[in-house]
Design an enzyme around this catalytic site. Structure first.
Site, PDB file in Angstrom:
ATOM      1  N   HIS A 178      -3.601  -4.854   0.408  1.00 13.34           N
ATOM      2  CA  HIS A 178      -2.912  -5.366   1.604  1.00 13.34           C
ATOM      3  C   HIS A 178      -2.987  -6.891   1.614  1.00 13.34           C
ATOM      4  CE1 HIS A 178      -2.474  -1.625   4.034  1.00 13.34           C
ATOM      5  NE2 HIS A 178      -3.445  -1.221   3.230  1.00 13.34           N
TER       6      HIS A 178
ATOM      7  N   GLU B 172      -1.551  -8.921   3.427  1.00 22.16           N
ATOM      8  CA  GLU B 172      -1.411  -9.517   4.765  1.00 22.16           C
ATOM      9  C   GLU B 172      -2.747  -9.911   5.386  1.00 22.16           C
ATOM     10  OE1 GLU B 172      -0.825  -6.391   3.983  1.00 22.16           O
ATOM     11  OE2 GLU B 172      -1.248  -4.972   5.591  1.00 22.16           O
TER      12      GLU B 172
ATOM     13  N   CYS C 217       0.827  -1.198   0.000  1.00 18.77           N
ATOM     14  CA  CYS C 217       0.000   0.000   0.000  1.00 18.77           C
ATOM     15  C   CYS C 217       0.868   1.257   0.000  1.00 18.77           C
ATOM     16  CB  CYS C 217      -0.976  -0.045   1.173  1.00 18.77           C
ATOM     17  SG  CYS C 217      -2.430   0.959   0.847  1.00 18.77           S
TER      18      CYS C 217
HETATM   19  N1  GLN Z   1      -1.918   6.690   2.961  1.00 16.01           N
HETATM   20  C1  GLN Z   1      -2.007   5.959   1.753  1.00 16.01           C
HETATM   21  C2  GLN Z   1      -3.367   6.103   1.087  1.00 16.01           C
HETATM   22  O1  GLN Z   1      -4.302   6.509   1.715  1.00 16.01           O
HETATM   23  C3  GLN Z   1      -1.676   4.496   1.979  1.00 16.01           C
HETATM   24  C4  GLN Z   1      -2.673   3.804   2.814  1.00 16.01           C
HETATM   25  C5  GLN Z   1      -2.179   2.522   3.413  1.00 16.01           C
HETATM   26  O2  GLN Z   1      -0.995   2.245   3.388  1.00 16.01           O
HETATM   27  N2  GLN Z   1      -3.056   1.742   3.975  1.00 16.01           N
HETATM   28  O3  GLN Z   1      -3.545   5.786  -0.067  1.00 16.01           O
END
Ligand code: GLN
Length: 573
Positions: free
Chosen positions: A533, A535, A402
């Site tokens: 994500h 995970e 992410c």
């Molecule tokens: N802050 C980034 C976004 O909002 C990444 C978010 C995250 O890593 N969950 O896109």
């Protein structure tokens, strides 16, 4: 439906979640269908608005629910898919009751904690426990309910009262209670007084423990067990000793050794089960045994530098740690995580605290692989960008999750495309659009999900020219993958062509082809980033593939792993 409540006394944070999931797993090894509910007595509606440094990671479900991290434990141990309603909070219950009151549903009655709140809690539990959560699509047979916090807290009182009433609603043959307590060791002596006091509190609230699970740093002495049994008015077979073990994966086996299922099946009148169910349960238990004993025998280490911004509370990255653990077990390696606070890698740190700066870089340079997990806000971003640059230029395995993908793209745009000040609009929204690596792209699902973040499970399609991709191979060469999301910002479409021309490929995109989901660098040991994500879907016996790739590449056995014939294996248990 059989309900097993797991509550806690003395202090919180003593592993109730692991104990509850392990108990659930043991029911599953009997061939039963198991579900779980987590109760969090806080006022927040969900975990979405809480800082990871408050309560640890915010776990994300398929339906986009942002929930307590314990739901992650349940999904991983029990291989189930939960919904946002499986996490009950005080906030959710009160808003439900208040909404009904505004609708006039209480027909002029005074609305009170007892019976209206307590009834709402019981109705919620009964309804949610019946939702099918596994591949069978059938109603579960056992529901594990974990009550967060400690019994006796003001906030948990309505839940404790609801559970007291609930044992009569469902009948005592369908209700069991495991109370988790702590046995401290002071000057070499195992102290039982805190447990005695905790059980006294519990009984005074009308709840009787069927089992007392005693957490202890060392094995419990026989005399300690007898003493607890006597003073807490339970038989010695109702006192279970849960001492610290090599890993949390040993806990189900520790409970099994103490025959907790003998007592629980009797108490819950669980009769003979069909032979086929018993056999599939037995198979699961054997796999679990094999996994833990194999892990105990592996001695080679793989070191991962985790470069993040919430590293002071490791629970902030719980699913990430678990995914690394699952993958290390699969690769027969011991996992060592070096926690690197990303601000310590920044130039500014040289003047503030030179030794911290060197220490942080030492960890990054010594590691076999580098991981940048998710995160929000601008603090520590420059440190992460430097770490990604180091990985890219030195052929060090890298996984960006992410925010970690976004960091790798910013680094590439700055240092390979030469757009010196490029960044994400999250950190500087006055930046010119053609210079921004990462921009805000509101989700089409925005209204449905009621938030501005892109949440939950979405499809990612591999692009046509991606057969060279290591990650695609790790995903068993499938054309599409389904993973969970939680983000707001995305790669700027204006820069895509130029980035690809210079070698960083977008090999996975969403259904519309507009959102970049996976990056991978050609001619690198392993340099991968995912906007999703991975995970959140990693399972003990079926590790998440991007994490498996990072660990295998870091351990130098990527080719071996890619040649294994079990890459298609998809959470069979
Ligand atoms: N802050 C980034 C976004 O909002 C990444 C978010 C995250 O890593 N969950 O896109």
């Amino acid at each position: 439906m059989k309900y097993v409540v797991v509550s806690g006394g003395v202090i919180s944070g003593i592993g109730k979640g692991v104990l509850a999931s392990s108990t659930g797993l043991l029911f599953k090894t009997l061939g039963l269908r198991v579900t779980s509910i987590k109760i969090d007595p806080y006022m927040n509606i969900d975990a979405g608005t809480m800082s990871p440094l408050e309560h640890g990671e915010c776990f994300v479900l398929n339906d986009g629910g942002e929930v307590d991290l314990d739901l992650g434990n349940y999904e991983r141990y029990l291989n189930i898919t939960l919904t946002k309603n499986h996490n009950i909070t005080t906030g959710k219950i009160y808003s439900n009751v208040i909404e009904k009151e505004r609708n006039g549903d209480y027909l002029g009655k005074t609305v009170q904690v007892v019976p209206h709140i307590t009834n709402a809690i019981q109705d919620w539990i009964e309804k949610v426990s019946k939702i099918p959560v596994d591949e069978s699509g059938k109603e579960p047979q056992v529901c594990i309910i974990e009550l967060g916090g400690t019994v006796g807290d003001i906030e948990s009182a309505p839940f404790v009262e609801a559970l007291r009433q609930f044992q009569f609603r469902v009948g005592s043959e369908n209700f069991a209670l495991i109370h988790v307590s702590l046995v401290p060791v002071i000057h070499g002596e195992q102290k039982t007084k805190p447990t005695q006091a905790a059980i006294k509190d519990l009984r005074s609230l009308g709840l009787t423990p069927d089992m007392i699970a005693c957490r202890c740093q060392e094995e419990l002495h026989h005399q300690t067990i007898e003493k607890i049994g006597m003073f807490c008015h339970v038989g010695p077979n109702q006192v279970i000793a849960v001492h610290d073990v090599n890993s949390t994966y040993h806990v189900p086996l520790l409970l099994k050794q103490q025959k907790i299922m003998n007592y629980l099946t009797k108490k819950l009148s669980i009769g003979e089960l069909p032979k086929a169910d018993l056999e599939s349960g037995e198979k699961l238990l054997n796999k679990w045994r094999q996994l833990t004993s194999q892990h105990d025998k592996s001695f080679e280490t793989v070191t991962i530098a985790l470069v993040g911004k919430y590293t002071h509370l490791h629970d902030s990255y719980l699913s990430v740690i678990k995914s690394l653990e699952h993958s290390s077990m699969k690769c027969n390696r011991r996992l060592k995580i070096e926690w690197v606070e990303s601000t310590n890698l920044e130039e500014e740190m040289k003047t503030k605290n030179l030794s911290e700066y060197h220490k942080a870089w030492h960890y990054v340079c010594q590691a076999d692989g580098i991981l940048i997990p998710g995160g929000f806000g601008s603090r520590g971003i420059e440190g992460m960008i430097s770490a990604a640059k180091y990985a890219r230029e030195n052929n060090i395995p890298y996984l960006g999750v992410c925010l970690g993908l976004q960091i790798a793209v910013i680094e590439f745009v700055r240092n390979v495309l030469g757009v010196e000040h490029s960044t994400s609009m999250e950190f500087d929204n006055s930046i010119k659009e053609e210079e921004a690596s990462i921009v805000y792209m509101p989700d089409v699902d925005q209204i449905k999900l009621g938030g501005t973040m892109r949440l939950g499970i979405h499809e990612t399609k591999f692009v046509e020219d991606s057969n060279w991709s290591i990650l695609k191979k790790l995903y068993g060469n499938s054309n599409a993958v389904y993973e969970r999301h939680r983000h707001r910002y995305e790669v700027n479409p204006l820069l895509i062509e130029e980035i690809e021309n210079k070698g960083l490929k977008f090999i996975g995109k969403d259904e519309s082809g507009k959102r970049m989901e996976i990056i991978e660098l050609k001619d690198h040991k392993f340099f991968v980033g995912t906007q999703y994500h991975p995970e959140y879907l990693s399972k003990v016996l079926d590790p998440s593939r991007p994490f498996l790739g990072l660990i295998a590449a870091s351990a130098g056995i990527l080719d071996d792993v890619l040649n294994r014939d079990d890459l298609n294996y998809k959470g069979e248990f």
